[in-house]
Scaffold this motif. Structure first.
Motif, PDB file in Angstrom:
ATOM      1  N   MET A 114       4.471   3.916   0.140  1.00 45.58           N
ATOM      2  CA  MET A 114       3.547   3.702   1.235  1.00 45.58           C
ATOM      3  C   MET A 114       2.580   2.588   0.825  1.00 45.58           C
ATOM      4  O   MET A 114       2.010   2.621  -0.248  1.00 45.58           O
ATOM      5  CB  MET A 114       2.786   4.992   1.539  1.00 45.58           C
ATOM      6  CG  MET A 114       1.933   4.883   2.747  1.00 45.58           C
ATOM      7  SD  MET A 114       0.992   6.345   3.267  1.00 45.58           S
ATOM      8  CE  MET A 114       2.059   7.690   3.013  1.00 45.58           C
ATOM      9  N   ASP A 150      -0.636   1.209   5.527  1.00 43.96           N
ATOM     10  CA  ASP A 150      -0.060   2.444   6.067  1.00 43.96           C
ATOM     11  C   ASP A 150      -0.932   3.641   5.715  1.00 43.96           C
ATOM     12  O   ASP A 150      -1.144   4.532   6.532  1.00 43.96           O
ATOM     13  CB  ASP A 150       1.347   2.669   5.513  1.00 43.96           C
ATOM     14  CG  ASP A 150       2.304   1.558   5.885  1.00 43.96           C
ATOM     15  OD1 ASP A 150       2.051   0.861   6.880  1.00 43.96           O
ATOM     16  OD2 ASP A 150       3.306   1.385   5.164  1.00 43.96           O
ATOM     17  N   PHE A 151      -1.430   3.641   4.495  1.00 42.05           N
ATOM     18  CA  PHE A 151      -2.286   4.736   4.042  1.00 42.05           C
ATOM     19  C   PHE A 151      -3.567   4.794   4.875  1.00 42.05           C
ATOM     20  O   PHE A 151      -4.013   5.885   5.251  1.00 42.05           O
ATOM     21  CB  PHE A 151      -2.619   4.546   2.555  1.00 42.05           C
ATOM     22  CG  PHE A 151      -3.528   5.593   2.003  1.00 42.05           C
ATOM     23  CD1 PHE A 151      -3.072   6.881   1.816  1.00 42.05           C
ATOM     24  CD2 PHE A 151      -4.840   5.291   1.678  1.00 42.05           C
ATOM     25  CE1 PHE A 151      -3.904   7.861   1.309  1.00 42.05           C
ATOM     26  CE2 PHE A 151      -5.674   6.256   1.174  1.00 42.05           C
ATOM     27  CZ  PHE A 151      -5.210   7.540   0.983  1.00 42.05           C
ATOM     28  N   LEU A 156      -4.016   3.791   8.009  1.00 51.01           N
ATOM     29  CA  LEU A 156      -3.704   4.302   9.349  1.00 51.01           C
ATOM     30  C   LEU A 156      -3.500   5.806   9.338  1.00 51.01           C
ATOM     31  O   LEU A 156      -4.032   6.530  10.185  1.00 51.01           O
ATOM     32  CB  LEU A 156      -2.458   3.607   9.894  1.00 51.01           C
ATOM     33  CG  LEU A 156      -2.641   2.192  10.393  1.00 51.01           C
ATOM     34  CD1 LEU A 156      -1.292   1.554  10.681  1.00 51.01           C
ATOM     35  CD2 LEU A 156      -3.516   2.167  11.619  1.00 51.01           C
ATOM     36  N   LEU A 157      -2.740   6.292   8.381  1.00 51.34           N
ATOM     37  CA  LEU A 157      -2.473   7.727   8.283  1.00 51.34           C
ATOM     38  C   LEU A 157      -3.739   8.511   7.964  1.00 51.34           C
ATOM     39  O   LEU A 157      -3.993   9.565   8.548  1.00 51.34           O
ATOM     40  CB  LEU A 157      -1.399   7.986   7.222  1.00 51.34           C
ATOM     41  CG  LEU A 157      -0.927   9.407   7.062  1.00 51.34           C
ATOM     42  CD1 LEU A 157      -0.310   9.917   8.352  1.00 51.34           C
ATOM     43  CD2 LEU A 157       0.072   9.513   5.927  1.00 51.34           C
ATOM     44  N   LEU A 158      -4.538   7.982   7.066  1.00 52.43           N
ATOM     45  CA  LEU A 158      -5.783   8.662   6.694  1.00 52.43           C
ATOM     46  C   LEU A 158      -6.737   8.753   7.876  1.00 52.43           C
ATOM     47  O   LEU A 158      -7.400   9.777   8.070  1.00 52.43           O
ATOM     48  CB  LEU A 158      -6.441   7.928   5.526  1.00 52.43           C
ATOM     49  CG  LEU A 158      -7.664   8.584   4.925  1.00 52.43           C
ATOM     50  CD1 LEU A 158      -7.300   9.936   4.312  1.00 52.43           C
ATOM     51  CD2 LEU A 158      -8.270   7.684   3.867  1.00 52.43           C
ATOM     52  N   VAL A 205      -5.982   8.976  11.072  1.00 52.00           N
ATOM     53  CA  VAL A 205      -5.509  10.027  11.982  1.00 52.00           C
ATOM     54  C   VAL A 205      -5.783  11.411  11.395  1.00 52.00           C
ATOM     55  O   VAL A 205      -6.301  12.299  12.075  1.00 52.00           O
ATOM     56  CB  VAL A 205      -4.008   9.862  12.281  1.00 52.00           C
ATOM     57  CG1 VAL A 205      -3.465  11.066  13.005  1.00 52.00           C
ATOM     58  CG2 VAL A 205      -3.761   8.613  13.085  1.00 52.00           C
ATOM     59  N   LEU A 206      -5.436  11.595  10.126  1.00 44.81           N
ATOM     60  CA  LEU A 206      -5.616  12.910   9.504  1.00 44.81           C
ATOM     61  C   LEU A 206      -7.084  13.312   9.433  1.00 44.81           C
ATOM     62  O   LEU A 206      -7.428  14.466   9.699  1.00 44.81           O
ATOM     63  CB  LEU A 206      -4.983  12.927   8.117  1.00 44.81           C
ATOM     64  CG  LEU A 206      -3.463  12.823   8.080  1.00 44.81           C
ATOM     65  CD1 LEU A 206      -2.966  12.752   6.643  1.00 44.81           C
ATOM     66  CD2 LEU A 206      -2.842  13.993   8.811  1.00 44.81           C
ATOM     67  N   SER A 259      -6.568   4.055  14.784  1.00 42.22           N
ATOM     68  CA  SER A 259      -5.751   5.167  15.276  1.00 42.22           C
ATOM     69  C   SER A 259      -6.586   6.291  15.894  1.00 42.22           C
ATOM     70  O   SER A 259      -6.214   6.799  16.948  1.00 42.22           O
ATOM     71  CB  SER A 259      -4.839   5.682  14.167  1.00 42.22           C
ATOM     72  OG  SER A 259      -5.537   5.863  12.971  1.00 42.22           O
TER      73      SER A 259
END
Length: 89
Positions: free
Chosen positions: A1, A5-6, A8-10, A12-13, A72
């Motif tokens: 990753m 990417d990290f 964006l994911l972080l 959202v989470l 996000s």
């Protein structure tokens, strides 16, 4: 990753996690605000850790990180439709 990417994911989470802990509706702006505050604190720590002595950091990486981590959750809030202003506070 990859790093982007990290972020964006972080984003959202963290947004979903804060919404769940605070028991806010899906489109509430409060979790987005909390994510933004934590991101700005993180960028301040990054600045002091890496660049205070040399002042070589340009605003580009900071703006990219901040935009990616808040983009996000912002899409989630805007995509959830109109919300009651008093319920978002």
């Amino acid at each position: 990753m990859k790093n982007h990417d990290f972020h964006l994911l972080l984003g959202v989470l963290l947004s979903l996690g804060f919404g769940w802990v605070l028991r806010r509706p899906f489109g509430s702006r409060l979790p987005l605000f909390i994510v933004l505050v934590f991101e700005l604190i993180d960028e301040a720590f990054d600045f002091t850790r890496y660049y205070v002595d040399r002042y070589t950091r340009e605003p580009g990486p900071t703006l990219v990180d901040t935009a990616l981590i808040t983009l996000s959750p912002l899409v989630i809030v805007l995509g959830s439709g109109p919300i009651d202003v008093m319920a978002a506070i």
